[in-house]
Scaffold this motif. Structure first.
Motif, PDB file in Angstrom:
ATOM      1  N   LYS A 160      18.331  20.880  33.834  1.00  0.00           N
ATOM      2  CA  LYS A 160      18.500  22.287  33.481  1.00  0.00           C
ATOM      3  C   LYS A 160      19.956  22.561  33.130  1.00  0.00           C
ATOM      4  CE  LYS A 160      14.295  23.696  33.924  1.00  0.00           C
ATOM      5  NZ  LYS A 160      13.807  24.574  34.982  1.00  0.00           N
ATOM      6  N   SER A 161      20.155  23.344  32.085  1.00  0.00           N
ATOM      7  CA  SER A 161      21.495  23.750  31.682  1.00  0.00           C
ATOM      8  C   SER A 161      21.407  25.144  31.086  1.00  0.00           C
ATOM      9  CB  SER A 161      22.096  22.758  30.678  1.00  0.00           C
ATOM     10  OG  SER A 161      21.314  22.716  29.502  1.00  0.00           O
ATOM     11  N   ILE A 162      22.565  25.744  30.832  1.00  0.00           N
ATOM     12  CA  ILE A 162      22.647  27.081  30.251  1.00  0.00           C
ATOM     13  C   ILE A 162      23.380  26.976  28.919  1.00  0.00           C
ATOM     14  CG2 ILE A 162      23.477  29.443  30.567  1.00  0.00           C
ATOM     15  CD1 ILE A 162      21.379  28.762  32.532  1.00  0.00           C
ATOM     16  N   GLY A 163      22.928  27.709  27.919  1.00  0.00           N
ATOM     17  CA  GLY A 163      23.595  27.736  26.630  1.00  0.00           C
ATOM     18  C   GLY A 163      23.823  29.156  26.161  1.00  0.00           C
ATOM     19  N   THR A 164      24.840  29.359  25.347  1.00  0.00           N
ATOM     20  CA  THR A 164      25.096  30.690  24.798  1.00  0.00           C
ATOM     21  C   THR A 164      24.193  30.952  23.602  1.00  0.00           C
ATOM     22  OG1 THR A 164      26.867  29.864  23.363  1.00  0.00           O
ATOM     23  CG2 THR A 164      27.502  30.654  25.541  1.00  0.00           C
ATOM     24  N   ASP A 186      20.662  15.165  35.620  1.00  0.00           N
ATOM     25  CA  ASP A 186      20.082  14.355  36.688  1.00  0.00           C
ATOM     26  C   ASP A 186      18.854  15.010  37.286  1.00  0.00           C
ATOM     27  OD1 ASP A 186      21.816  16.342  37.575  1.00  0.00           O
ATOM     28  OD2 ASP A 186      21.934  15.446  39.569  1.00  0.00           O
ATOM     29  N   MET A 187      18.605  16.284  36.976  1.00  0.00           N
ATOM     30  CA  MET A 187      17.402  16.954  37.448  1.00  0.00           C
ATOM     31  C   MET A 187      16.465  17.129  36.265  1.00  0.00           C
ATOM     32  SD  MET A 187      17.614  17.423  40.662  1.00  0.00           S
ATOM     33  CE  MET A 187      16.357  18.632  40.964  1.00  0.00           C
ATOM     34  N   VAL A 188      15.297  16.543  36.347  1.00  0.00           N
ATOM     35  CA  VAL A 188      14.358  16.531  35.236  1.00  0.00           C
ATOM     36  C   VAL A 188      13.111  17.305  35.648  1.00  0.00           C
ATOM     37  CG1 VAL A 188      12.984  15.022  33.735  1.00  0.00           C
ATOM     38  CG2 VAL A 188      15.261  14.314  34.497  1.00  0.00           C
ATOM     39  N   PRO A 189      12.447  18.034  34.707  1.00  0.00           N
ATOM     40  CA  PRO A 189      11.224  18.726  35.069  1.00  0.00           C
ATOM     41  C   PRO A 189      10.249  17.803  35.777  1.00  0.00           C
ATOM     42  CG  PRO A 189      11.878  19.288  32.826  1.00  0.00           C
ATOM     43  CD  PRO A 189      12.802  18.204  33.293  1.00  0.00           C
ATOM     44  N   ILE A 205      18.185  28.264  39.046  1.00  0.00           N
ATOM     45  CA  ILE A 205      17.974  27.836  37.669  1.00  0.00           C
ATOM     46  C   ILE A 205      17.118  26.570  37.617  1.00  0.00           C
ATOM     47  CG2 ILE A 205      19.161  27.143  35.535  1.00  0.00           C
ATOM     48  CD1 ILE A 205      21.548  28.777  36.449  1.00  0.00           C
ATOM     49  N   GLU A 206      17.088  25.812  38.716  1.00  0.00           N
ATOM     50  CA  GLU A 206      16.236  24.608  38.762  1.00  0.00           C
ATOM     51  C   GLU A 206      14.785  24.948  38.468  1.00  0.00           C
ATOM     52  OE1 GLU A 206      16.730  21.955  42.095  1.00  0.00           O
ATOM     53  OE2 GLU A 206      18.628  22.904  42.609  1.00  0.00           O
ATOM     54  N   ASN A 207      14.328  26.135  38.923  1.00  0.00           N
ATOM     55  CA  ASN A 207      12.933  26.521  38.764  1.00  0.00           C
ATOM     56  C   ASN A 207      12.728  27.525  37.638  1.00  0.00           C
ATOM     57  OD1 ASN A 207      12.123  24.965  41.046  1.00  0.00           O
ATOM     58  ND2 ASN A 207      12.932  26.563  42.375  1.00  0.00           N
TER      59      ASN A 207
END
Length: 621
Positions: A391-395, A432-435, A303-305
């Protein structure tokens, strides 16, 4: 043995044949279409030629060279349709018999294809062209062709129903059940048998043509094909109460249109629109060949990429569940939001944001499990990727959640977690992980930030610093923020008083209550030096352990200075791992390096000891 093409195959197909599975030869292949890639073929039965359209699911056969000019193929599934007043054969399924062959026979070409066909003329003379005499086919001897004995292909005999009818009339033949993957707009009558895997909510809309209503549902067949079905207005009344998730239906007489990829995540270029004449019949007998659901799980590390707004399936262990909180949307409607954390064996964890009813249904069930100390497995079908501060996931409305599902991936994940995965260290890819940030953690000291000139290039630098908080400004630690939602994100812009209400200039709306968000300035120090950092909402909560609103009310409403000072005092001189974004920005006429805290994690001394030991031993190896 020479290869013989099926005699009179083309005239038989034009006459209504769909079952003889003939052998034909490809004389030409042409790429057509602008917005959608399609291939048009010129096929021959050694006597005559006809244009054919290749179904898009077969495009790879052309691209990988499985079929080309000269290939002999066997048609497995095919139909004849009228396109722009011309008949064209649509090839739905086929097999390559001979990849490359000289032209067989001496077929008659239409004017349109004469120039193309000349390119297929071989440089050597064929001993005898194929010919038709008294309706009996006399095959030619073919030189330099590998021996091949195809399946027995008897000359086509039209079914008795059509013998005296000439060309078949539209909708005269009974609809055939075909795979979802074979659906295309060139077909006449068709039927599919599939299971409903998801059903959307009934939605109402208003546009220039008036009010309306719409709902959609997703289908899955035994071959793994998926497609979305959409109903509008009067058709909604017919089918909304009929459709049930998990049931199998026979569906026919719908129209196919290009899928709207902004709203449709399924891997199908078409979607079905049901009409007044459409039929949807429940299949009472359970069909075990059609799966209940189809997943394409991605590890969390992938999901990071992943692209923002992409839709994917993910499965993980729920390691934390936050309470559900009310959120005011931009349209003034209130909804619920709940944030979970998932981890898997890829060494990464991710935030999953539940919206609306998901918070109270599955979200509350997960909360109850988490409160007992149990970490359930959660499978997410059709989650949406967000890239705001990581990165995150949403419904979304099409999302489905499965708690402790009974399938192999879930059992394997549970075994991993119970046998040691619970204690495995995982790095969060959320916030904490940014594009643009590196995947691997970059550890720096505070003095290195200045000495190496971090943040002074065109792009920001992202580093991790282990440091201790030595001071926090407590006079202005938060600001009044807009609580309205813009899409799936909170506006969060600063708001001002407008009489007894709050006003947001960005949203151009007023409301009774505002939100409070952290804008915390703190001094951090390690063994090499100290620096100032700024922590916003999420990282501020991680540092202080409570929300900005709670702290604001405590200081300014309740004026409980003792308790307020106790909370601040408990957090000063604590050591954290700070994930920092470092970027040079303009302040007036002066350029300054701004350091922002993206995440603040308490130090896990066991893991840190292993890291330090590894750092010591690495140069000695």
């Amino acid at each position: 043995m020479p290869v013989h093409l099926t005699p009179n195959a083309i005239s038989a197909i034009i006459g209504g044949d769909v079952n003889s599975k003939p052998l034909v030869q490809i004389l030409d292949i042409k790429l057509i279409g602008n917005s959608q890639e399609r291939f048009r073929l010129l096929i021959s039965d050694a006597v005559s030629t006809q244009h054919a359209m290749l179904a898009t699911q077969l495009n790879d056969r052309v691209k990988d060279g499985s079929i080309k000019k000269g290939s002999v193929i066997q048609l497995i599934e095919y139909i004849c349709s009228v396109v722009q007043k011309r008949k064209i054969i649509v090839i739905l399924s086929m097999e390559t018999i001979i990849p490359d062959c000289d032209m067989i026979g001496n077929p008659k070409f239409s004017l349109e294809s004469d120039s193309t066909a000349q390119k297929m003329q071989p440089n050597v003379n064929l001993q005898q062209p194929a010919r038709v005499s008294n309706n009996r086919y006399q095959p030619p001897p073919v030189a330099n062709v590998q021996d091949f004995r195809p399946a027995v292909q008897p000359p086509y005999q039209p079914p008795s129903n059509y013998k005296s009818h000439g060309t078949i009339l539209k909708n005269e033949a009974p609809a055939r059940i075909i795979p979802i993957a074979a659906l295309n707009p060139y077909q006449g009558r068709w039927a599919i048998k599939a299971r409903v895997t998801a059903k959307g909510e009934l939605r109402r809309y208003n546009n220039a043509r008036g009010d309306g209503k719409v709902f959609s549902f997703d289908l899955l067949d035994s071959d793994g094909g998926e497609i979305r079905v959409t109903c509008f207005n009067a058709v909604v009344d017919r089918f909304y109460d009929v459709i049930e998730v998990g049931k199998v239906y026979m569906l026919s007489k719908g129209s196919l249109k290009p899928a709207q990829k902004n709203f449709n995540h399924l891997k199908n270029e078409w979607e079905i629109f049901l009409e007044a004449t459409s039929t949807v019949d429940l299949c009472p007998d359970e069909d075990g060949s059609i799966p209940k659901q189809q997943f394409s799980f991605r590890p969390i590390s992938d999901i990071e990429n992943a692209e923002s707004n992409s839709i994917l399936d993910v499965i993980g262990i729920v390691v934390s569940v936050n309470p559900s909180v009310p959120i005011l949307r931009k349209n003034g409607m209130e909804t619920q939001r709940r944030i979970l954390n998932l981890k898997d064996w890829s060494g990464r964890s991710v935030e999953l944001t539940l919206w609306g009813e998901f918070c109270n249904r599955e979200g509350q069930k997960l909360q109850d499990m988490s409160d007992t100390g149990f970490c359930p497995v959660l499978a997410v079908k059709a989650g949406k990727v967000n890239d705001f501060s990581g990165k995150s996931i949403g419904t979304i409305s099409a999302t489905q959640l499965f708690i402790n599902p009974d399938f192999p991936e879930a059992h394997s994940l549970r075994d991993w977690f119970d046998q040691g995965g619970k204690d495995a260290v995982s790095q969060s890819i959320s916030r904490d992980m940014v594009p643009g940030a590196p995947k691997n953690e970059i550890r720096k000291t505070i003095s290195q930030i200045k000495d190496e000139g971090l943040g002074r290039s065109d792009k920001p630098d992202w580093v991790t610093v282990k440091a201790t908080i030595t001071f926090m400004k407590t006079d202005t630690f938060c600001y009044t923020a807009c609580p309205l939602m813009i899409g799936d994100r909170q506006c969060s812009k600063k708001v001002t008083r407008s009489g007894s209400r709050w006003q947001c200039d960005r949203c151009n709306q007023e409301f009774d209550e505002c939100d409070y968000r952290y804008l915390l300035q703190a001094q951090i120090q390690d063994h090499t030096g100290l620096t100032w950092v700024t922590a916003f909402q999420e990282s501020g909560e991680e540092i202080l352990g409570c929300s900005a609103k709670e702290l604001y009310l405590l200081k300014f409403e309740e004026q409980d200075d003792a308790r307020f000072g106790s909370i601040i005092g408990q957090r000063v001189f604590n050591q954290f791992f700070f994930r920092l974004k470092i970027k040079e920005e303009m302040y007036g006429d002066e350029q300054r390096v701004k350091i922002t805290v993206l995440k603040a994690d308490k130090v896990n001394y066991s893991s840190e000891s292993k890291y330090l030991l590894e750092s010591i031993l690495k140069p000695l190896r």
